[in-house]
Design a protein around this motif. Structure first.
Motif, PDB file in Angstrom:
ATOM      1  N   PHE A  24    -117.650   8.856  10.301  1.00  0.00           N
ATOM      2  CA  PHE A  24    -116.377   8.143  10.461  1.00  0.00           C
ATOM      3  C   PHE A  24    -116.594   6.640  10.317  1.00  0.00           C
ATOM      4  O   PHE A  24    -115.867   5.949   9.590  1.00  0.00           O
ATOM      5  CB  PHE A  24    -115.771   8.482  11.828  1.00  0.00           C
ATOM      6  N   LEU A  25    -117.624   6.122  10.988  1.00  0.00           N
ATOM      7  CA  LEU A  25    -117.922   4.678  10.902  1.00  0.00           C
ATOM      8  C   LEU A  25    -118.184   4.257   9.463  1.00  0.00           C
ATOM      9  O   LEU A  25    -117.711   3.221   9.004  1.00  0.00           O
ATOM     10  CB  LEU A  25    -119.155   4.335  11.754  1.00  0.00           C
ATOM     11  N   ARG A  26    -118.952   5.078   8.755  1.00  0.00           N
ATOM     12  CA  ARG A  26    -119.317   4.713   7.382  1.00  0.00           C
ATOM     13  C   ARG A  26    -118.158   4.863   6.411  1.00  0.00           C
ATOM     14  O   ARG A  26    -117.950   4.030   5.536  1.00  0.00           O
ATOM     15  CB  ARG A  26    -120.476   5.592   6.897  1.00  0.00           C
ATOM     16  N   GLU A  27    -117.416   5.984   6.529  1.00  0.00           N
ATOM     17  CA  GLU A  27    -116.504   6.348   5.444  1.00  0.00           C
ATOM     18  C   GLU A  27    -115.069   5.882   5.628  1.00  0.00           C
ATOM     19  O   GLU A  27    -114.308   5.862   4.659  1.00  0.00           O
ATOM     20  CB  GLU A  27    -116.570   7.863   5.222  1.00  0.00           C
ATOM     21  N   VAL A  28    -114.670   5.553   6.833  1.00  0.00           N
ATOM     22  CA  VAL A  28    -113.313   5.022   6.997  1.00  0.00           C
ATOM     23  C   VAL A  28    -113.334   3.551   6.572  1.00  0.00           C
ATOM     24  O   VAL A  28    -114.089   2.741   7.107  1.00  0.00           O
ATOM     25  CB  VAL A  28    -112.814   5.187   8.443  1.00  0.00           C
ATOM     26  N   ASP A  29    -112.506   3.253   5.589  1.00  0.00           N
ATOM     27  CA  ASP A  29    -112.547   1.941   4.934  1.00  0.00           C
ATOM     28  C   ASP A  29    -111.599   0.972   5.645  1.00  0.00           C
ATOM     29  O   ASP A  29    -110.613   0.517   5.081  1.00  0.00           O
ATOM     30  CB  ASP A  29    -112.145   2.135   3.469  1.00  0.00           C
ATOM     31  N   SER A  30    -111.913   0.655   6.899  1.00  0.00           N
ATOM     32  CA  SER A  30    -111.038  -0.226   7.671  1.00  0.00           C
ATOM     33  C   SER A  30    -111.822  -1.394   8.249  1.00  0.00           C
ATOM     34  O   SER A  30    -113.036  -1.315   8.407  1.00  0.00           O
ATOM     35  CB  SER A  30    -110.357   0.565   8.786  1.00  0.00           C
ATOM     36  N   MET A  81    -120.932   8.958  13.090  1.00  0.00           N
ATOM     37  CA  MET A  81    -121.540   8.081  12.082  1.00  0.00           C
ATOM     38  C   MET A  81    -120.811   8.176  10.747  1.00  0.00           C
ATOM     39  O   MET A  81    -120.637   7.168  10.052  1.00  0.00           O
ATOM     40  CB  MET A  81    -123.032   8.415  11.915  1.00  0.00           C
ATOM     41  N   VAL A 115    -113.732  -0.078  12.781  1.00  0.00           N
ATOM     42  CA  VAL A 115    -113.874   1.381  12.957  1.00  0.00           C
ATOM     43  C   VAL A 115    -114.529   1.593  14.321  1.00  0.00           C
ATOM     44  O   VAL A 115    -115.470   0.887  14.688  1.00  0.00           O
ATOM     45  CB  VAL A 115    -114.710   2.019  11.825  1.00  0.00           C
TER      46      VAL A 115
END
Lengths: 427, 427
Positions: free
Chosen positions: A365-371, A363, A374
């Motif tokens: 990774f989904l939230r914080e990776v700005d791509s 979760m 995700v």
């Protein structure tokens, strides 16, 4: 049409015609748009031989100019390419019409009901290179989404594009829709591009497809919004808690299923707790497939011993590089935070995946990776309009504004507000 | 800070700080963001006197420079204005957090689930004039939507804006959030605006609020997307079948409830079948309120006899004019088609309403009028973020790209793709 003023007048004419036909396309019935798409599919199949003839002129010119065979390949309108784009038209015809969809209608305390209606953007300009099938993809998406478009393909594909366009115009006429809804820039003069991107009165958005240099130049000079697709420096991160078999399978697919697409993984990050178990296994896969590994010191120490592996030291530039080739950068990280920070700093905000069995980490990774895309426990190669269920894509946006990631019909529309009242007034 | 290089370095520093704090704001908890909003409301109320003192400096300077009293009025930070913006902060705190919302998750045939997650745009730059309460509106919307922002108010409000910003920074610190999430440009040098709109590395979108000239200049020079709010040349169309009482009430409200807002009706179109019944009635209302009517020949013939009415011939320019004053253009049309064509040609694509009892005509108007807000049987004055339930608005977009009409928190976010797998690979 050599003088710049002639080009300018010519492009203005295309622009006015596009604007006029956009109003008709926006109000066109779903049935008429679908008829045009099915007519286009039939026409492409019926004229496969004539299209091959036109394509032959481009192929001969390309070979005569010494173009490398892989580039010539991209120009080819084989019977199989024609069949694929014809099927694409039929699939679009079978999809729901996005135009006119009304959503989120809510009653307000004043008595009015407020909702949103999906409507076409208007006119888009498409600038692309090589592959002539893009002409049909763009035309069919324009038709179904109720937009008009002006297409500017590469000069190397001009005969193919003109022949395809003739069928598009015929299909529009068959369905009682204005043939000027889809226009192809018939001159290969570069001044036409400069004008196309600077006519805010006639063109609502520009979608360039091609090399990063082309797109950056267009974005810098355009006077209208641009849906940009810059590079795809995508990552796969193998977390501390992970199913190792899954990690090997997915990482292998993300890197090697095809090397040239923008959603192929270019950077592999591995948590230190799994590095000793995971890296030799994926290293053996990469060695067998001839994938060069550009490593930080810790990854190199674990990969150098893999039989047949090509392992070299990564330079700083490697972390920022989209290889589009059998090369991958490999780095060992000590924590999820370090992986996320690396991706946000060095990635291109295109597509990044975490492989993990740890739910909170997934979760985060989904939230914080700005791509734009995700992913958890899936191959980055899935970042694609068709795989996402959009039916087709006009491009993949690395922007945040308006549309991110694969852009399908919805990205060619916007939402207007609809207010339904019974005589309410504002106090 | 007189040299341009100093301004440039200063703005770059604000930009870097904004970009850094944007990452923290994007990951901030809903609780922390709400704490900051509630702290801001308390602080504004606690410092009403100090804010009035700072505001006094601006008011005195404005009067000394000979600014007209209505303009001085817009600068005023009265206790009532402070209370209104404090309540706005509390309302935002009570609204759902848009960030992290995951929607439309659908299973694909490959096994992956694909959905979209709402995320902040990143950093927005706001350029505005006069009214210092915009400082709090922009800051509070930035906080709740998880964005960072750089605010550039007018030089005429600089003391007020600095005093308000001090409370914003305090509120962010109270909640454990970075005070650099909201930054005010402290210099009134105009070079700062030129730099703010040309830092794509640091600023994701520019939102200008002010006169049409300012916005057109910014849009022409910006190197990042601009959410434009140009003019509001709004129409009310009275159809052939209509409830006449409703038509009089709604048209009156749309024109006269306030003259200055962008969503006030500037043009009245009346179907020929209702002109003789409707125009004398609305003409009497306008005459009583001193609204000048600029008419085509048929409307003039029906309105000239209304006692006390100011009726003049409309010129071509009238159809394109946003009066923001007690003036309205009036035209008789022979069909719905003519009304729609007139609005799409002369309107500003802001807000237009049909008053009708005919359902097919209502639906055609909704579909075919190309405006950000289209209404049936309601006053154009409803086109407003608060009336639409957005909680607050950062502006009203007359663009189609990204956001149309009133822009609230959703307009400061975008959707990224989320893929949830169980080890799927692409074949």
């Amino acid at each position: 049409m050599s003088a710049a003023t002639d080009i300018s007048a010519y492009m203005d004419r295309l622009g006015r015609q596009a604007r006029d036909s956009a109003a008709t396309m926006a109000a066109a019935s779903t049935a008429a748009k679908n008829r045009a798409l099915l007519a286009l599919a039939s026409r492409l199949r019926a004229h496969t031989a004539a299209l091959a003839d036109a394509n032959g002129l481009d192929l001969a010119a390309a070979r005569a100019s010494g173009l490398a065979e892989p580039m010539v390949d991209r120009l080819k309108l084989s019977a199989q390419v024609i069949e694929t784009v014809a099927e694409g038209c039929e699939q679009l015809a079978a999809m729901p019409d996005p135009v006119g969809e009304i959503t989120q209608v809510k009653r307000r305390p004043t008595g009015i009901s407020v909702g949103q209606m999906r409507v076409p953007l208007g006119v888009f300009g498409m600038i692309y290179e090589s592959r002539p099938n893009v002409t049909i993809e763009a035309a069919s998406l324009a038709i179904k989404s109720g937009n008009a478009c002006i297409l500017r393909g590469g000069s190397e594909a001009i005969h193919s594009n003109l022949a395809l366009w003739q069928q598009v115009q015929g299909a529009l006429a068959d369905a009682g829709l204005p043939p000027t809804a889809v226009q192809l820039v018939e001159t290969t003069d570069r001044a036409a591009v400069g004008r196309l991107i600077a006519m805010p009165a006639h063109v609502d958005v520009i979608i360039p497809r091609g090399g990063k240099g082309l797109i950056e130049r267009i974005a810098a000079e355009a006077r209208v919004p641009v849906i940009k697709h810059l590079d795809g420096n995508c990552h796969t991160y193998v977390d501390a808690q992970v199913d190792l078999d899954l990690a090997v399978t997915v990482t292998d697919n993300a890197k090697t299923q095809k090397y040239s697409p923008c959603n192929a993984t270019e950077g592999l990050l591995v948590h230190a707790d799994q590095a000793a178990a995971f890296l030799p296994r994926i290293g053996a896969v990469f060695a067998a497939k001839g994938v060069e590994m550009r490593c930080d010191a810790r990854a190199k120490a674990l990969l150098a011993a893999v039989p047949g592996a090509t392992v070299v030291d990564a330079t700083d530039a490697d972390w920022d590089t989209e290889y589009l080739a059998p090369i991958i950068s490999v780095k060992v990280v000590d924590a999820l935070d370090e992986a996320i920070a690396h991706i946000n700093r060095h990635g291109s905000h295109h597509t990044d995946a975490i492989l993990t069995t740890n739910h909170p980490n997934a979760m985060r990774f989904l939230r914080e990776v700005d791509s734009a895309s995700v992913m958890v426990n899936a191959s980055t190669r899935f970042a694609d309009g068709f795989e996402y269920g959009l039916g087709a894509e006009i491009g993949i946006s690395t922007d945040k504004f308006h549309a991110r990631g694969p852009v399908g019909m919805d990205g060619l529309t916007s939402m207007k507000w609809v207010v339904l009242g019974q005589g309410e007034t504002r106090s």
